[in-house]
Design a protein around this motif. Structure first.
Motif, PDB file in Angstrom:
ATOM      1  N   PRO B  12       0.841  -1.209   0.000  1.00  0.00           N
ATOM      2  CA  PRO B  12       0.000   0.000   0.000  1.00  0.00           C
ATOM      3  C   PRO B  12       0.875   1.259   0.000  1.00  0.00           C
ATOM      4  CG  PRO B  12      -0.606  -1.519   1.752  1.00  0.00           C
ATOM      5  CD  PRO B  12       0.647  -2.035   1.153  1.00  0.00           C
ATOM      6  N   ALA B  13       0.265   2.391  -0.172  1.00  0.00           N
ATOM      7  CA  ALA B  13       1.014   3.628  -0.378  1.00  0.00           C
ATOM      8  C   ALA B  13       2.005   3.908   0.741  1.00  0.00           C
ATOM      9  CB  ALA B  13       0.045   4.799  -0.526  1.00  0.00           C
ATOM     10  N   LEU B  14       1.542   3.742   1.986  1.00  0.00           N
ATOM     11  CA  LEU B  14       2.408   4.102   3.099  1.00  0.00           C
ATOM     12  C   LEU B  14       3.287   2.922   3.534  1.00  0.00           C
ATOM     13  CD1 LEU B  14      -0.183   6.123   5.153  1.00  0.00           C
ATOM     14  CD2 LEU B  14       1.788   7.039   3.960  1.00  0.00           C
ATOM     15  N   ALA B  15       2.747   1.686   3.548  1.00  0.00           N
ATOM     16  CA  ALA B  15       3.495   0.550   4.090  1.00  0.00           C
ATOM     17  C   ALA B  15       4.552   0.089   3.094  1.00  0.00           C
ATOM     18  CB  ALA B  15       2.551  -0.590   4.418  1.00  0.00           C
ATOM     19  N   ALA B  16       5.624  -0.449   3.644  1.00  0.00           N
ATOM     20  CA  ALA B  16       6.678  -0.969   2.754  1.00  0.00           C
ATOM     21  C   ALA B  16       7.042  -2.386   3.150  1.00  0.00           C
ATOM     22  CB  ALA B  16       7.883  -0.062   2.826  1.00  0.00           C
ATOM     23  N   VAL B  17       6.112  -3.090   3.797  1.00  0.00           N
ATOM     24  CA  VAL B  17       6.413  -4.459   4.226  1.00  0.00           C
ATOM     25  C   VAL B  17       6.039  -5.412   3.099  1.00  0.00           C
ATOM     26  CG1 VAL B  17       5.865  -6.239   5.872  1.00  0.00           C
ATOM     27  CG2 VAL B  17       5.957  -3.869   6.590  1.00  0.00           C
ATOM     28  N   ASP B  18       6.941  -6.277   2.778  1.00  0.00           N
ATOM     29  CA  ASP B  18       6.642  -7.288   1.771  1.00  0.00           C
ATOM     30  C   ASP B  18       6.260  -8.576   2.474  1.00  0.00           C
ATOM     31  OD1 ASP B  18       8.359  -8.470  -1.226  1.00  0.00           O
ATOM     32  OD2 ASP B  18       6.349  -8.815  -0.396  1.00  0.00           O
ATOM     33  N   CYS B  19       5.005  -8.935   2.319  1.00  0.00           N
ATOM     34  CA  CYS B  19       4.481 -10.113   2.996  1.00  0.00           C
ATOM     35  C   CYS B  19       5.267 -11.356   2.634  1.00  0.00           C
ATOM     36  CB  CYS B  19       3.009 -10.216   2.594  1.00  0.00           C
ATOM     37  SG  CYS B  19       2.166 -11.660   3.166  1.00  0.00           S
ATOM     38  N   ASN B  20       5.766 -11.382   1.429  1.00  0.00           N
ATOM     39  CA  ASN B  20       6.428 -12.609   0.986  1.00  0.00           C
ATOM     40  C   ASN B  20       7.732 -12.873   1.693  1.00  0.00           C
ATOM     41  OD1 ASN B  20       4.820 -13.837  -1.004  1.00  0.00           O
ATOM     42  ND2 ASN B  20       5.157 -12.054  -2.285  1.00  0.00           N
ATOM     43  N   THR B  21       8.397 -11.818   2.124  1.00  0.00           N
ATOM     44  CA  THR B  21       9.707 -12.015   2.745  1.00  0.00           C
ATOM     45  C   THR B  21       9.641 -11.985   4.249  1.00  0.00           C
ATOM     46  OG1 THR B  21      10.083  -9.662   2.529  1.00  0.00           O
ATOM     47  CG2 THR B  21      10.992 -11.096   0.815  1.00  0.00           C
ATOM     48  N   GLU B  22       8.472 -11.742   4.781  1.00  0.00           N
ATOM     49  CA  GLU B  22       8.375 -11.628   6.235  1.00  0.00           C
ATOM     50  C   GLU B  22       7.681 -12.837   6.835  1.00  0.00           C
ATOM     51  OE1 GLU B  22       8.928  -9.169   8.593  1.00  0.00           O
ATOM     52  OE2 GLU B  22      10.067  -7.838   7.303  1.00  0.00           O
ATOM     53  N   TYR B  23       8.014 -14.007   6.341  1.00  0.00           N
ATOM     54  CA  TYR B  23       7.316 -15.207   6.786  1.00  0.00           C
ATOM     55  C   TYR B  23       7.450 -15.435   8.281  1.00  0.00           C
ATOM     56  CZ  TYR B  23       6.049 -17.028   2.239  1.00  0.00           C
ATOM     57  OH  TYR B  23       5.471 -17.221   1.033  1.00  0.00           O
ATOM     58  N   LYS B  24       8.579 -15.012   8.828  1.00  0.00           N
ATOM     59  CA  LYS B  24       8.782 -15.373  10.219  1.00  0.00           C
ATOM     60  C   LYS B  24       7.837 -14.616  11.147  1.00  0.00           C
ATOM     61  CE  LYS B  24      12.862 -12.392  10.810  1.00  0.00           C
ATOM     62  NZ  LYS B  24      12.135 -11.157  10.719  1.00  0.00           N
ATOM     63  N   ASN B  25       7.236 -13.590  10.665  1.00  0.00           N
ATOM     64  CA  ASN B  25       6.287 -12.877  11.508  1.00  0.00           C
ATOM     65  C   ASN B  25       4.851 -13.069  11.078  1.00  0.00           C
ATOM     66  OD1 ASN B  25       7.663 -11.686  13.595  1.00  0.00           O
ATOM     67  ND2 ASN B  25       8.491 -10.100  12.246  1.00  0.00           N
ATOM     68  N   GLY B  26       4.669 -13.886  10.074  1.00  0.00           N
ATOM     69  CA  GLY B  26       3.315 -14.055   9.552  1.00  0.00           C
ATOM     70  C   GLY B  26       2.725 -15.393   9.944  1.00  0.00           C
ATOM     71  N   TYR B  27       1.431 -15.472   9.801  1.00  0.00           N
ATOM     72  CA  TYR B  27       0.744 -16.714  10.087  1.00  0.00           C
ATOM     73  C   TYR B  27      -0.033 -17.148   8.859  1.00  0.00           C
ATOM     74  CZ  TYR B  27       1.661 -17.012  15.043  1.00  0.00           C
ATOM     75  OH  TYR B  27       2.276 -17.164  16.244  1.00  0.00           O
ATOM     76  N   GLN B  28      -0.105 -18.454   8.655  1.00  0.00           N
ATOM     77  CA  GLN B  28      -0.938 -18.966   7.575  1.00  0.00           C
ATOM     78  C   GLN B  28      -2.320 -19.283   8.137  1.00  0.00           C
ATOM     79  OE1 GLN B  28       0.453 -22.497   5.587  1.00  0.00           O
ATOM     80  NE2 GLN B  28      -0.941 -22.198   3.878  1.00  0.00           N
ATOM     81  N   VAL B  29      -3.319 -18.896   7.359  1.00  0.00           N
ATOM     82  CA  VAL B  29      -4.696 -19.142   7.761  1.00  0.00           C
ATOM     83  C   VAL B  29      -5.317 -20.069   6.741  1.00  0.00           C
ATOM     84  CG1 VAL B  29      -6.933 -18.116   8.222  1.00  0.00           C
ATOM     85  CG2 VAL B  29      -4.860 -16.870   8.808  1.00  0.00           C
ATOM     86  N   ARG B  30      -6.136 -21.001   7.224  1.00  0.00           N
ATOM     87  CA  ARG B  30      -6.781 -21.955   6.323  1.00  0.00           C
ATOM     88  C   ARG B  30      -8.255 -22.046   6.680  1.00  0.00           C
ATOM     89  NH1 ARG B  30      -4.124 -27.288   7.061  1.00  0.00           N
ATOM     90  NH2 ARG B  30      -2.389 -26.631   5.794  1.00  0.00           N
ATOM     91  N   LEU B  31      -9.104 -21.860   5.686  1.00  0.00           N
ATOM     92  CA  LEU B  31     -10.536 -21.934   5.947  1.00  0.00           C
ATOM     93  C   LEU B  31     -11.143 -23.123   5.218  1.00  0.00           C
ATOM     94  CD1 LEU B  31      -9.936 -18.549   5.578  1.00  0.00           C
ATOM     95  CD2 LEU B  31     -12.219 -18.617   6.502  1.00  0.00           C
TER      96      LEU B  31
END
Lengths: 615, 220
Positions: B12-31
């Motif tokens: 997004p315009a302000l954020a500069a976080v790349d979800c793809n490279t920040e796996y260690k802080n992310g969680y996978q969700v499954r529905l």
């Protein structure tokens, strides 16, 4: 049902209110837990419908003749087992004692099984059923490890019910909940026995008929379950080649023998309360045929439900595979179903077989699940309880099932306890001041105290020992001596006269051939084959050991020496009275040849009762 | 779907976080919506995804009462038709910095019930891989139900025993006063004698044993 007063001493012997009570009691004694959890298992492992052939042959040539013999001799001589054999010949008094001891030992452990049934019954009034899910461990982070490794059903049986120890040497302590259930079971048995056959006769109206009602309900319910027809087809599809194995014939003969509850003395006692002029031949045929018919009738719902369980397990296996595939390949939810599972698996294997292999999918085979057979307590408390969880309205089915098991076992307990009480009464061991209710209470209390052994941690292992050793070889030996006693000592002619007096016709050629030749031969063969089989296998037992490497599989352990000695004693002690009493009588006769024996009946089998001392 | 994926992965315009490279802080969700709801399953679309991001933002706000998390702080990527995806939570003050895994985990755990209910799902059908569901507290009733059933059964049986014993005792005392005491046959005839049954007397009235034809052999 008029009494013939002139011929026999006017007796104060209790009698049945009507014929129906007597028939129901005999049928209830014969129809027991074995009809429900042993026969279907045998049918399954011995080629389904083909097993019926050796079974029915054994019924006709071994079961019915022995049954007829016991009912006839009890009705004619109007005494319990010890009295009957003493009357036929004082040398045979040991046979009656052997019957009594076996009845006592079997009664002690049989009621423990009823205590377990009561425990499950008490727990069936909960939602959800306690054996359907694992309990949460102490810090609420997960489920109890032992339960996770095995199944909730196994955990409930081995840990929460039995609290079983890892081997038979570790006795553990008395499990108070089992003690309570055992006390309840004995109280229920006692209340039915309070007034002797007066109360038993009323109780059997319920206990003997209720199982049939429940079985019918189960048949109707089970046949509507998915997979039921697979189970029944599996049960009844005959495999004729299996009849070549001698083991099949041996098991058929032993099954029919133990199923009819012969040689316990209970049947003799029950028929001794009959009026003398009663058609015992018809009674014997009816009881024997109803017993076998019940076995076959019971196997239908059992196998329908086992087929349902196998199908459920097969579907669960497929579902878990489907979930693995769905999650790892990110396929849409519910795109892979049980129906298209195979085609999906093939296409995924073609495109990416490495990942598929890495998933370690279990091969789901319906036949493997159907092959998982169980008998005995395993069938009732593990397999069946698991099936009940998947049925809608589980509590109702569980309650019905366990009440049915309880009434099946209770009516068999009547015979066991009667086989102990009637000879003791006839032996006049009861002091005059003791009312019969108190004596019955004393025997019940004694059995309860001995039965506390089975409420310990290792109780289940001990029960298996009792089941295998007490209620097997000894009964074969006793039955053999019963045949020898009646045919050899009383004589086929005298016995034929007895039967003619009671039923109005002499026994026909078939019965005579069986008593004289076929049945003793069959018994001898079965006995020898049993010994041979037992000697060849080292006795082992399956132990539930959570620390075992292959847990949840049971660990097969050999019996320690001291336990094995007890096993041998359990076989030897009941049959020991037979030679001991015979020897004792022999020796005391040698010392008393000069004295006219006024007090004993003439032991001369040629005694023609036309010359009685009272003329 | 593909443009959507790209859109979501675009910072997004302000954020500069790349979800793809920040796996260690992310969680996978499954529905597993179809499994849970069957016929009443809804389709997973952009609005549902917005709802998800909003609920996670709500959970973070609830947990960390000082910070005001926005929907834009929840970054989602790697959506699949399974319906599974990864998400990362970024800090409201500094969108370039991801919130650590532990805090996200605690926040989700606290509001798990609300998150589940927003989607009409359960712990099993809305999985956060790596966040195990808190097991429900076992309901321990005051008295175990089996003891209640046991109490009822044993009470009834004992009452029955007492009743039967008392009635038979009373009956016996009454009969003892009425009938003549039989003279004892002192010959031990061994096992020939029949059993003395209380029941026989009860049923057939008074039986005077003075004249009993039970002596097969008279004494010589």
């Amino acid at each position: 049902m008029a009494e013939s007063a002139g011929e026999k001493p006017a007796d104060e012997r209790p009698k049945w209110d009507n014929k129906v009570q007597y028939m129901l009691t005999c049928i209830g004694f014969a129809v027991g837990l074995g009809n429900v959890w042993r026969f279907p298992y045998l049918c399954q492992i011995y080629g389904g419908g083909a097993f019926l052939i050796p079974y029915l042959i054994a019924l006709v040539f071994e079961g019915l003749p022995l049954l007829y013999l016991e009912l006839a001799i009890g009705q004619r001589l109007r005494l319990g087992s010890i009295g009957v054999w003493n009357s036929i010949s004082p040398y045979l008094g040991g046979v009656g004692m052997a019957s009594m001891i076996v009845s006592f030992l079997v009664g002690v452990y049989y009621n423990t099984i009823l205590a377990w049934v009561l425990w499950y019954l008490f727990h069936s009034f909960q939602n959800p059923l306690p054996w359907s899910e694992c309990p949460v461990n102490d810090d609420r982070t997960g489920y109890v490890q032992e339960c996770v490794d095995s199944t909730p059903v196994n955990y409930f049986w081995y840990r929460q019910t039995l609290n079983v120890t890892a081997n038979i040497e570790t006795s553990g302590s008395l499990q108070w909940w089992l003690v309570l259930c055992l006390a309840t079971a004995w109280c229920i048995v006692y209340i039915c026995f309070i007034k002797g056959i007066e109360t038993i006769g009323k109780a059997v109206y319920v206990t003997a008929t209720f199982p049939y009602l429940v079985l019918t309900i189960f048949i109707v319910r089970a046949l509507t379950l998915p997979g039921a027809t697979d189970g029944i087809l599996y049960l009844f599809t005959p495999e004729w080649e299996i009849l070549m194995k001698p083991q099949v014939w041996l098991d058929a003969a032993t099954q029919i023998f133990f199923s009819l509850s012969l040689a316990f003395g209970g049947l003799i006692a029950f028929s001794s309360y009959n009026p003398q002029k009663n058609d015992c031949e018809r009674d014997a045929v009816i009881v024997g045929c109803i017993n076998s018919a019940t076995s076959i009738y019971a196997s239908i719902p059992i196998f329908a439900i086992l087929g349902f369980k196998a199908t459920s397990n097969y579907n669960s296996c497929l579902e878990s595979n489907i979930l693995s595939l769905t999650n790892s390949f990110d396929v849409g939810d519910q795109n892979i179903t049980i129906e298209n599972y195979n085609s999906w698996l093939d296409s995924l294997n073609r495109t990416d077989s490495v990942s598929v292999a890495r998933l370690n999918l279990t091969k789901c085979n319906l036949q493997t699940f159907l092959d998982q057979s169980a008998s005995g307590t395993g069938l009732a408390f593990i397999v069946f309880t698991e099936a009940v969880i998947s049925m809608p309205g589980s509590q109702v089915w569980a309650v019905l099932f366990f009440i049915m098991l309880f009434s099946l076992g209770l009516s068999s307990m009547f015979g066991n306890l009667e086989g102990v009480l009637a000879p003791l009464r006839d032996l006049k061991v009861v002091p005059k001041w003791m009312p019969p209710q108190l004596f019955t209470a004393f025997i019940a209390l004694l059995s309860f105290l001995v039965g506390l052994v089975f409420t310990m941690g290792s109780g289940n292992y001990w029960l298996e020992i009792f089941n295998n050793y007490v209620g097997s070889v000894s009964l074969l030996i006793i039955a053999f001596f019963e045949l020898v006693g009646v045919i050899g000592f009383r004589g086929i002619r005298q016995f034929g006269d007895d039967i003619e007096f009671m039923t109005g016709r002499r026994p026909n050629l078939f019965w005579k051939a069986c008593w004289l030749v076929i049945s003793p031969l069959l018994l001898l063969v079965v006995f020898l084959a049993y010994i041979v089989v037992q000697v060849q296998t080292t006795p082992t037992y399956p132990a539930w050991n959570p620390d075992y490497v292959d847990f949840p599989q049971t660990e097969v352990q050999p019996y320690p020496t001291w336990v094995f000695v007890i096993c041998v004693l359990l076989v030897a002690i009941p049959v020991a009275p037979i030679p001991i009493v015979a020897l004792y009588k022999c020796i005391s006769n040698l010392f008393r040849t000069t004295e006219t024996d006024v007090q004993n009946r003439p032991s001369n089998p040629y005694c023609n009762e036309g010359f009685d001392k009272d003329t | 779907m593909f443009p959507l994926l790209l859109l979501l992965c675009l910072p997004p315009a302000l954020a500069a976080v790349d979800c793809n490279t920040e796996y260690k802080n992310g969680y996978q969700v499954r529905l597993s919506i179809k499994t849970a709801l069957g016929d009443q399953a809804y389709d997973w679309n952009e609005s549902e995804m917005f709802l998800f991001r909003a609920t996670i933002a709500f959970a973070m706000r609830k947990f960390n009462k000082t910070e005001a998390y926005e929907v834009s702080n929840i970054v989602v990527c790697n959506q699949t038709p399974r319906v599974s995806f990864w998400f990362i939570v970024t800090s409201p003050e500094d969108p370039a910095q991801a919130i650590s895994k532990n805090i996200v985990e605690q926040a989700v755990r606290e509001s798990r019930n609300r998150i589940n209910n927003a989607f009409l799902l359960t712990d099993k059908s809305l999985e956060f891989l790596g966040i195990p569901p808190t097991l429900a507290a076992p309901i321990i009733p005051a008295t175990p139900p089996w003891l209640i059933v046991f109490g009822v059964v044993i009470g009834a049986v004992c009452a029955g025993i007492v009743a039967l014993l008392v009635t038979s005792f009373v009956k016996r005392r009454r009969e003892k006063k009425a009938k003549v005491v039989p003279e004892e046959e002192d010959q031990a005839k061994g096992t020939d004698k029949a059993v003395t049954g209380e029941t026989f007397e009860d049923r057939n009235g008074v039986y005077n044993l003075g004249f009993a034809d039970d002596d097969r052999f008279t004494q010589l």
